[in-house]
Design a protein around this motif. Structure first.
Motif, PDB file in Angstrom:
ATOM      1  N   THR A  36       0.845  -1.182   0.000  1.00  0.00           N
ATOM      2  CA  THR A  36       0.000   0.000   0.000  1.00  0.00           C
ATOM      3  C   THR A  36       0.887   1.241   0.000  1.00  0.00           C
ATOM      4  OG1 THR A  36      -0.090   0.114   2.422  1.00  0.00           O
ATOM      5  CG2 THR A  36      -1.774  -1.230   1.313  1.00  0.00           C
ATOM      6  N   VAL A  37       0.287   2.396  -0.264  1.00  0.00           N
ATOM      7  CA  VAL A  37       1.058   3.641  -0.249  1.00  0.00           C
ATOM      8  C   VAL A  37       1.581   3.929   1.156  1.00  0.00           C
ATOM      9  CG1 VAL A  37      -0.996   5.076   0.154  1.00  0.00           C
ATOM     10  CG2 VAL A  37       1.023   6.078  -0.924  1.00  0.00           C
ATOM     11  N   ASP A  38       0.816   3.538   2.178  1.00  0.00           N
ATOM     12  CA  ASP A  38       1.272   3.746   3.556  1.00  0.00           C
ATOM     13  C   ASP A  38       2.520   2.922   3.858  1.00  0.00           C
ATOM     14  OD1 ASP A  38      -0.733   5.535   4.109  1.00  0.00           O
ATOM     15  OD2 ASP A  38      -2.089   4.043   4.956  1.00  0.00           O
ATOM     16  N   GLN A  39       2.585   1.703   3.329  1.00  0.00           N
ATOM     17  CA  GLN A  39       3.749   0.853   3.569  1.00  0.00           C
ATOM     18  C   GLN A  39       4.985   1.398   2.849  1.00  0.00           C
ATOM     19  OE1 GLN A  39       2.015  -2.847   2.205  1.00  0.00           O
ATOM     20  NE2 GLN A  39       1.680  -3.583   4.294  1.00  0.00           N
ATOM     21  N   ILE A  40       4.809   1.926   1.651  1.00  0.00           N
ATOM     22  CA  ILE A  40       5.939   2.519   0.925  1.00  0.00           C
ATOM     23  C   ILE A  40       6.454   3.759   1.652  1.00  0.00           C
ATOM     24  CG2 ILE A  40       6.595   3.712  -1.201  1.00  0.00           C
ATOM     25  CD1 ILE A  40       4.825   1.812  -2.735  1.00  0.00           C
ATOM     26  N   LEU A  41       5.520   4.582   2.134  1.00  0.00           N
ATOM     27  CA  LEU A  41       5.918   5.775   2.863  1.00  0.00           C
ATOM     28  C   LEU A  41       6.578   5.420   4.191  1.00  0.00           C
ATOM     29  CD1 LEU A  41       2.819   8.064   2.199  1.00  0.00           C
ATOM     30  CD2 LEU A  41       5.098   8.271   1.193  1.00  0.00           C
ATOM     31  N   GLU A  42       6.094   4.356   4.833  1.00  0.00           N
ATOM     32  CA  GLU A  42       6.708   3.917   6.094  1.00  0.00           C
ATOM     33  C   GLU A  42       8.143   3.461   5.862  1.00  0.00           C
ATOM     34  OE1 GLU A  42       6.744   3.232  10.214  1.00  0.00           O
ATOM     35  OE2 GLU A  42       5.263   4.241   8.962  1.00  0.00           O
ATOM     36  N   LYS A  43       8.376   2.751   4.759  1.00  0.00           N
ATOM     37  CA  LYS A  43       9.746   2.342   4.411  1.00  0.00           C
ATOM     38  C   LYS A  43      10.622   3.568   4.156  1.00  0.00           C
ATOM     39  CE  LYS A  43      12.432  -0.142   0.909  1.00  0.00           C
ATOM     40  NZ  LYS A  43      13.132   1.015   0.337  1.00  0.00           N
ATOM     41  N   ALA A  44      10.068   4.556   3.437  1.00  0.00           N
ATOM     42  CA  ALA A  44      10.822   5.780   3.176  1.00  0.00           C
ATOM     43  C   ALA A  44      11.138   6.516   4.470  1.00  0.00           C
ATOM     44  CB  ALA A  44      10.030   6.683   2.232  1.00  0.00           C
ATOM     45  N   LYS A  45      10.210   6.481   5.405  1.00  0.00           N
ATOM     46  CA  LYS A  45      10.419   7.116   6.708  1.00  0.00           C
ATOM     47  C   LYS A  45      11.562   6.447   7.461  1.00  0.00           C
ATOM     48  CE  LYS A  45       7.741   7.805  11.009  1.00  0.00           C
ATOM     49  NZ  LYS A  45       6.395   7.602  11.604  1.00  0.00           N
ATOM     50  N   LEU A  46      11.567   5.123   7.475  1.00  0.00           N
ATOM     51  CA  LEU A  46      12.633   4.393   8.156  1.00  0.00           C
ATOM     52  C   LEU A  46      13.967   4.594   7.452  1.00  0.00           C
ATOM     53  CD1 LEU A  46      10.743   1.058   8.978  1.00  0.00           C
ATOM     54  CD2 LEU A  46      11.235   2.951  10.517  1.00  0.00           C
ATOM     55  N   ASP A  47      13.949   4.661   6.118  1.00  0.00           N
ATOM     56  CA  ASP A  47      15.182   4.921   5.366  1.00  0.00           C
ATOM     57  C   ASP A  47      15.760   6.282   5.741  1.00  0.00           C
ATOM     58  OD1 ASP A  47      15.172   2.518   4.063  1.00  0.00           O
ATOM     59  OD2 ASP A  47      14.233   3.262   2.230  1.00  0.00           O
ATOM     60  N   SER A  48      14.890   7.289   5.834  1.00  0.00           N
ATOM     61  CA  SER A  48      15.351   8.634   6.182  1.00  0.00           C
ATOM     62  C   SER A  48      16.003   8.653   7.554  1.00  0.00           C
ATOM     63  CB  SER A  48      14.181   9.617   6.153  1.00  0.00           C
ATOM     64  OG  SER A  48      13.667   9.765   4.852  1.00  0.00           O
ATOM     65  N   LEU A  49      15.358   7.981   8.513  1.00  0.00           N
ATOM     66  CA  LEU A  49      15.917   7.928   9.864  1.00  0.00           C
ATOM     67  C   LEU A  49      17.230   7.152   9.896  1.00  0.00           C
ATOM     68  CD1 LEU A  49      12.669   7.319  11.936  1.00  0.00           C
ATOM     69  CD2 LEU A  49      14.017   9.412  11.838  1.00  0.00           C
ATOM     70  N   ASN A  50      17.392   6.232   8.938  1.00  0.00           N
ATOM     71  CA  ASN A  50      18.606   5.433   8.867  1.00  0.00           C
ATOM     72  C   ASN A  50      19.637   6.055   7.919  1.00  0.00           C
ATOM     73  OD1 ASN A  50      19.823   3.116   9.977  1.00  0.00           O
ATOM     74  ND2 ASN A  50      19.456   1.938   8.123  1.00  0.00           N
ATOM     75  N   LEU A  51      19.401   7.340   7.557  1.00  0.00           N
ATOM     76  CA  LEU A  51      20.307   8.129   6.700  1.00  0.00           C
ATOM     77  C   LEU A  51      20.471   7.506   5.318  1.00  0.00           C
ATOM     78  CD1 LEU A  51      23.064   9.058   9.313  1.00  0.00           C
ATOM     79  CD2 LEU A  51      20.973  10.309   8.727  1.00  0.00           C
ATOM     80  N   ILE A  52      19.387   6.877   4.811  1.00  0.00           N
ATOM     81  CA  ILE A  52      19.353   6.336   3.451  1.00  0.00           C
ATOM     82  C   ILE A  52      18.349   7.150   2.649  1.00  0.00           C
ATOM     83  CG2 ILE A  52      18.825   4.320   2.018  1.00  0.00           C
ATOM     84  CD1 ILE A  52      19.511   2.571   4.445  1.00  0.00           C
ATOM     85  N   GLU A  53      18.720   7.563   1.465  1.00  0.00           N
ATOM     86  CA  GLU A  53      17.817   8.356   0.631  1.00  0.00           C
ATOM     87  C   GLU A  53      16.675   7.477   0.123  1.00  0.00           C
ATOM     88  OE1 GLU A  53      16.345  11.780  -1.019  1.00  0.00           O
ATOM     89  OE2 GLU A  53      18.062  11.545   0.329  1.00  0.00           O
ATOM     90  N   PRO A  54      15.424   7.791   0.459  1.00  0.00           N
ATOM     91  CA  PRO A  54      14.285   6.967   0.011  1.00  0.00           C
ATOM     92  C   PRO A  54      14.076   7.090  -1.492  1.00  0.00           C
ATOM     93  CG  PRO A  54      13.499   8.930   1.155  1.00  0.00           C
ATOM     94  CD  PRO A  54      14.991   8.912   1.317  1.00  0.00           C
ATOM     95  N   ASN A  55      13.559   5.986  -2.116  1.00  0.00           N
ATOM     96  CA  ASN A  55      13.391   5.997  -3.570  1.00  0.00           C
ATOM     97  C   ASN A  55      11.937   5.817  -4.021  1.00  0.00           C
ATOM     98  OD1 ASN A  55      13.025   3.235  -3.020  1.00  0.00           O
ATOM     99  ND2 ASN A  55      15.136   2.746  -3.591  1.00  0.00           N
ATOM    100  N   PHE A  56      11.048   5.330  -3.169  1.00  0.00           N
ATOM    101  CA  PHE A  56       9.613   5.193  -3.474  1.00  0.00           C
ATOM    102  C   PHE A  56       9.352   4.298  -4.681  1.00  0.00           C
ATOM    103  CE2 PHE A  56      10.440   9.444  -1.724  1.00  0.00           C
ATOM    104  CZ  PHE A  56       9.637   9.426  -0.596  1.00  0.00           C
ATOM    105  N   ASP A  57      10.246   3.383  -4.997  1.00  0.00           N
ATOM    106  CA  ASP A  57      10.093   2.572  -6.207  1.00  0.00           C
ATOM    107  C   ASP A  57       9.367   1.252  -5.955  1.00  0.00           C
ATOM    108  OD1 ASP A  57      11.990   1.202  -4.772  1.00  0.00           O
ATOM    109  OD2 ASP A  57      13.464   1.074  -6.386  1.00  0.00           O
ATOM    110  N   GLY A  58       8.799   1.081  -4.765  1.00  0.00           N
ATOM    111  CA  GLY A  58       8.050  -0.136  -4.466  1.00  0.00           C
ATOM    112  C   GLY A  58       8.910  -1.303  -4.038  1.00  0.00           C
ATOM    113  N   SER A  59      10.217  -1.103  -3.904  1.00  0.00           N
ATOM    114  CA  SER A  59      11.094  -2.193  -3.477  1.00  0.00           C
ATOM    115  C   SER A  59      10.887  -2.500  -1.997  1.00  0.00           C
ATOM    116  CB  SER A  59      12.562  -1.841  -3.745  1.00  0.00           C
ATOM    117  OG  SER A  59      12.924  -0.664  -3.054  1.00  0.00           O
TER     118      SER A  59
END
Length: 502
Positions: A249-272
């Motif tokens: 879902t879009v919420d799950q992709i955004l949650e991954k991006a949120k965790l990536d940001s906190l982990n100093l990884i640039e989020p990509n939103f590509d569904g991976s």
């Protein structure tokens, strides 16, 4: 007194903060109060430099900045712009009430991003309807991925001041961005996935049973352990699971991006899908989260909605393996510290690889095992029965044979996963089969009389616990979905039982 809306992160959640400013008579000074961290205290120098560089006069007054509520610790450099605006516009009649402002200031007044802004805005978007945010232009594309908010962006301090002085704010508004990935529509809902297979199952030759188990694990989000001799393909299979996982879902992709940001990884939103693989020497705090005062996120929280891979499973400490029982059972974990208590969701696919013995040759037909019975018992004794009870699928892999051939690729497996996912969503499930609650098992995992008798016999013969029975039912439900069967049949139950630990 003037006030600007902002926020601070407490673990994964945003807490609203009012940035207040007063300008009183007295010796000129500049102070920040309200339990501000050193990064916020340092903003005084950044703000002064940005204002003076852009020809603003620093008010010759006693300036007090308060971050309210004052009993909560605040962190982050994203308060810079709020503080600078309050000082630069202290004698201007302007209201900031409708906007949440986030940006770090460079010494020349340029606005910069930091790792907290995206998680803050995402968390606020879930709490506040029609949220208005002002952010640096450099991150407008990232923030615009968040639905149902109004995003405005500026490049520097001067632009931010012009933004609040003008009535035409639409020219600063950023359009809603689209996820750069493929979509699947089920009823009125949209799901996202990535069909790039950087690692493909066509490279895995033979191991038909192991690939079948991997397919079942992915379809239902079931925990799985692969056991086999070194080089038989355990890690090879597990590293390919992320490319055939169900849509998000879009919420799950955004949650991954949120965790990536906190982990100093640039989020990509590509569904991976997130894939975490901590080393077996990792500390307990790094796996579960830690910190002496404030709790910090660990590997199991970073793996949420993704895959957590433990390679060389018995080499992980006994304390870590036993502590895994709670997140694998309740799909959440509570981290308690002096000043904070934080709940993390842990709905990940737990995948493991292990050798059959310390030397790895116990199942080999060509190599002799060098381990004695005591060493083998001690090696496997690291895995307690309560821990194993939380694993859905146990797979013993054969040695590689030069005659083995590839029989399926990731694209075909991904299509099978998506078909099974569609059936689970249409049944009205909020979770995949492997993460169903007990009350949902009674609703979705129904057996006929013949299958009920088979399960009763298996319970007696294999001494299955109630938890093990539920695991068997969940796996059987997933196998039935792969066969597009509405009900669980005896052949589905037999296959599910074949993957239980012997």
């Amino acid at each position: 007194m003037k006030t600007i809306n902002s926020a601070t992160l407490e673990s994964l959640d945003a807490i609203c903060v009012d940035v207040e400013a007063t300008f009183t008579k007295g010796l000129p000074s500049f102070s920040i109060v309200g339990l501000a961290s050193s990064s916020i205290q340092e903003s005084k120098d950044r703000v002064k430099s940005a204002l003076l560089t852009n020809d603003f006069k620093f008010p010759p007054k006693k300036i007090t900045i308060n971050l309210s509520p004052s009993d909560i610790n605040k962190n982050g450099t994203h308060f810079d712009l709020s503080i600078a605006l309050l000082i630069a516009m202290y004698d201007t009649k302007v209201k900031f009430d409708d906007f949440y402002i986030f940006a770090e200031l460079a010494l020349d007044g340029t606005l910069k991003d930091n790792s907290s802004i995206f998680p803050l805005v995402l968390s606020l978007a879930k709490k506040i309807k029609n949220l208005n945010v002002l952010v640096p232009k450099s991150i407008e594309d990232k923030i615009a991925m968040i639905p149902n908010i109004n995003v405005y962006s500026v490049k520097n301090l001067n632009d931010a001041i012009m933004f609040f002085n003008t009535k035409d704010k639409e020219s600063y508004r950023v359009s809603q961005a689209q996820m750069p990935c493929d979509t699947m529509h089920i009823d009125d809902k949209v799901y996202y996935y990535n069909k790039k297979y950087e690692l493909d199952f066509r490279d895995v030759k033979g191991q038909i049973i192991a690939k079948r188990a991997a397919l079942i694990a992915v379809c239902g989000n079931h925990n799985i352990i692969f056991e086999g001799s070194p080089g038989c393909g355990k890690s090879m299979i597990i590293k390919r699971l992320k490319y055939i996982m169900p849509p998000q879902t879009v919420d799950q992709i955004l949650e991954k991006a949120k965790l990536d940001s906190l982990n100093l990884i640039e989020p990509n939103f590509d569904g991976s899908i997130v894939f975490r693989s901590p080393h077996h020497t990792s500390t307990k705090a790094s796996i579960f989260g830690g910190g002496t005062i404030n709790s910090k996120i660990g590997e199991i929280a970073l793996s949420n909605n993704g895959i957590l891979f433990f390679d060389e499973l018995p080499h992980f400490s006994k304390a870590i393996l036993e502590a895994m029982r709670e997140p694998l059972e309740d799909y959440k974990i509570l981290i308690s510290r002096v000043n904070s208590k934080v709940n993390y969701e842990t709905k990940f696919l737990f995948s493991c690889a292990m050798n059959p013995c310390p030397c790895g040759n116990l199942l080999s037909k060509s190599k002799e095992c060098r381990c004695n019975d005591v060493e083998i018992s001690r090696y496997k004794g690291k895995l307690s029965d309560p821990f194993c009870d939380r694993i859905d699928l146990f797979v013993t892999m054969n040695e590689v044979n030069y005659e083995d051939k590839a029989d399926i690729d990731s694209k075909k497996m991904h299509k099978m996963v998506q078909d099974a996912f569609r059936l689970q969503v249409k049944r009205g499930q909020s979770d995949l089969n492997g993460k169903l609650k007990d009350e949902d098992i009674n609703k979705y995992c129904l057996l006929d009389a013949q299958s009920e008798n088979i399960l009763n016999m298996a319970t007696q013969n294999y001494s299955l616990s109630f938890r093990s029975i539920n695991k068997v039912l969940k796996v059987a439900r997933t196998i039935a979905d792969l066969q597009a069967s509405e009900n669980i049949k005896k052949e589905h139950l037999f296959e599910a039982l074949s993957f239980r630990k012997r």
